[in-house]
Design a protein around this motif. Structure first.
Motif, PDB file in Angstrom:
ATOM      1  N   VAL A  58       0.837  -1.205   0.000  1.00 15.93           N
ATOM      2  CA  VAL A  58       0.000   0.000   0.000  1.00 15.93           C
ATOM      3  C   VAL A  58       0.872   1.255   0.000  1.00 15.93           C
ATOM      4  N   PHE A  59       1.893   1.286   0.884  1.00 14.37           N
ATOM      5  CA  PHE A  59       2.764   2.463   0.943  1.00 14.37           C
ATOM      6  C   PHE A  59       3.557   2.635  -0.357  1.00 14.37           C
ATOM      7  N   VAL A  85      -2.847   6.705   5.141  1.00 19.23           N
ATOM      8  CA  VAL A  85      -3.369   6.309   6.458  1.00 19.23           C
ATOM      9  C   VAL A  85      -4.448   5.248   6.308  1.00 19.23           C
ATOM     10  N   ALA A  86      -5.355   5.449   5.346  1.00 20.50           N
ATOM     11  CA  ALA A  86      -6.427   4.469   5.119  1.00 20.50           C
ATOM     12  C   ALA A  86      -5.843   3.122   4.715  1.00 20.50           C
ATOM     13  N   GLY A  87      -4.831   3.138   3.842  1.00 18.03           N
ATOM     14  CA  GLY A  87      -4.196   1.886   3.427  1.00 18.03           C
ATOM     15  C   GLY A  87      -3.482   1.194   4.570  1.00 18.03           C
ATOM     16  N   ALA A  88      -2.830   1.990   5.431  1.00 22.21           N
ATOM     17  CA  ALA A  88      -2.119   1.401   6.571  1.00 22.21           C
ATOM     18  C   ALA A  88      -3.094   0.754   7.553  1.00 22.21           C
ATOM     19  N   ILE A 100      -6.029  -0.564   6.828  1.00 17.03           N
ATOM     20  CA  ILE A 100      -6.506  -1.811   6.205  1.00 17.03           C
ATOM     21  C   ILE A 100      -5.434  -2.887   6.287  1.00 17.03           C
ATOM     22  N   GLY A 101      -4.172  -2.517   5.957  1.00  7.05           N
ATOM     23  CA  GLY A 101      -3.082  -3.489   6.009  1.00  7.05           C
ATOM     24  C   GLY A 101      -2.780  -3.965   7.409  1.00  7.05           C
ATOM     25  N   LEU A 106      -2.275  -7.854  12.077  1.00  4.30           N
ATOM     26  CA  LEU A 106      -2.800  -8.277  13.373  1.00  4.30           C
ATOM     27  C   LEU A 106      -3.076  -9.775  13.382  1.00  4.30           C
ATOM     28  N   VAL A 107      -3.647 -10.258  12.291  1.00  4.06           N
ATOM     29  CA  VAL A 107      -3.914 -11.698  12.166  1.00  4.06           C
ATOM     30  C   VAL A 107      -2.601 -12.476  12.216  1.00  4.06           C
TER      31      VAL A 107
END
Length: 419
Positions: free
Chosen positions: A42-43, A297-300, A302-303, A308-309
């Motif tokens: 994403v970044f 920020v939105a992409g981070a 979501i990623g 976390l999983v």
């Protein structure tokens, strides 16, 4: 020295544990790999998109103030008809600014352009090209990358010679055999000699003016071919651009000086409003920065869910690993192993897992960046690589700290009897 030796021993035990359960190790790090891949991808896409958008807008220049009739951004309740009634920048005002502006400027240019022109050379022709009339300092306010030949001389500008600096597509289509330098082409009944060829830009992400189909000619030659707008509804409207100096932070000194000189040139009284706009590329740059900050920020966010999983997966495996090696932990502690020695074993094991998974995710992003892209080349920056590895280490510490603490605090007698 003893502490360092025990720490290295902890590294060795952790590495052996990972190698002894290779299949479980691979399955455990897949979650981290996917998480790091999602975040860094994403970044990388956001950074590449922003860089390509900025490159597409590079024609407006850097540290430049544009004198125009209309502002690039409207604000307040200013009536549109007041903008409409403003005079357009003129050649006379350009000459006056050249004479009266002080040391705060690093070059001033006036230019104008038209599109939809057809160029011919022998049996070859190219349509939908741009003519852009420029003065000598145009190369200071805008990027003019010369690949072959040279730029105009002041004498060629002032004497209105029919010479041209052409884009790569024009040179390639009109003169497919050999160099375009010194060759002649026609347009609108005029003959021009090519003195320079600009570097090829290729396809841009945004549909912005491209140098590939652009033809620069002296502004004086341009005014012989096209009528300039003098305030009416017809003619080509010129633009005046002033390049600022690097030491002028925010170009404030240049803006104040330019505003004062222009008001004097146009004879505005102290209480009268400005009847001109001073536009800056920073307006566009700031808007682009804000937009891509929100997207990043939105992409981070979501990623981070994928990350976390992966972190939960590592924590689960570490609890299983502690359970399997309880007897070994008891033996090590009965032989004198310190609590931090046991803690480091499992903490390093979790960090190793996450680092390997993170490195694999970053490598997958790198593989995507080497795929050829015409409109938007992707790149992986060093900052994103460092971010991916740092996030991997942090996730490893968070996922492994509780299992490691439980292992370190075990009673050696109970641990040995667990088998």
């Amino acid at each position: 020295m003893k502490t360092l030796r025990l720490t290295l021993e902890s590294f060795r035990f952790a590495w052996q544990a990972l190698k002894s359960n290779l299949l479980r190790t691979i399955l455990s790090l897949l979650g981290v790999t996917v998480g790091i891949f999602a975040i860094i991808a994403v970044f990388a896409v956001v950074d590449s998109l922003e860089a390509n958008v900025r490159q597409s807008m590079s024609f407006v220049g850097d540290k430049v103030i544009y004198v125009a009739k209309w502002p690039w951004a409207f604000g307040g309740d200013y009536p549109w008809w007041k903008y409409f009634n403003r005079p357009v920048p003129s050649v006379r005002e350009f000459r006056e600014l050249q004479k009266n502006l002080g040391p705060n400027n690093n070059g001033i240019a006036i230019f104008a352009s038209t599109s939809g022109n057809t160029f011919k050379a022998g049996s070859n022709s190219l349509s939908d090209c741009n003519f852009q009339g420029v003065t000598f300092d145009f190369r200071k306010v805008s990027d003019v990358p010369i690949a072959e030949g040279r730029y105009f001389t002041p004498q060629e500008i002032e004497s209105a010679r029919n010479v041209a600096v052409v884009g790569a597509d024009i040179a390639q289509n009109l003169f497919p055999n050999g160099t375009a330098l010194g060759r002649e082409f026609k347009s609108r009944g005029q003959k021009f000699i090519v003195i320079g060829v600009m570097q090829k830009e290729g396809k841009k992400l945004l549909d912005t003016p491209s140098n590939d189909t652009n033809c620069l000619i002296p502004f004086t030659s341009f005014t012989k071919m096209f009528a300039l707008n003098t305030g009416g509804m017809t003619g080509v409207t010129p633009t005046i651009a002033v390049k600022g100096r690097d030491e002028d932070a925010g170009l404030l000194n240049l803006e104040y000086e330019l505003q004062g000189v222009l008001r004097n040139i146009r004879g505005l009284k102290p209480r009268e409003e400005d009847n001109f706009a001073l536009n800056r590329p920073e307006m566009l740059a700031n808007a682009i920065t804000k937009l891509f900050s929100v997207i990043g920020v939105a992409g981070a966010v979501i990623g981070s869910f994928a990350m976390l999983v992966g972190g939960f997966g590592i924590a689960n495996i570490m609890f299983v690993s502690v359970k399997e090696r309880t007897n070994i932990i008891g033996i090590q502690k009965s032989l004198g192993a310190k609590n931090y020695f046991i803690l480091f074993q499992f903490l390093f094991e979790a960090i190793f897992l996450c680092l390997i998974g993170g490195a694999a995710g970053i490598f997958l992003v790198f593989l995507i960046t080497i795929i050829p892209q015409d409109s938007m080349p992707l790149f992986l920056s060093g900052g994103n690589i460092a971010l991916g590895l740092t996030v991997s280490v942090v996730i490893g510490m968070l996922a492994g700290i509780i299992p490691a603490v439980l292992a370190a605090n075990m009673d050696p007698v109970i641990a040995i009897r667990s088998k």
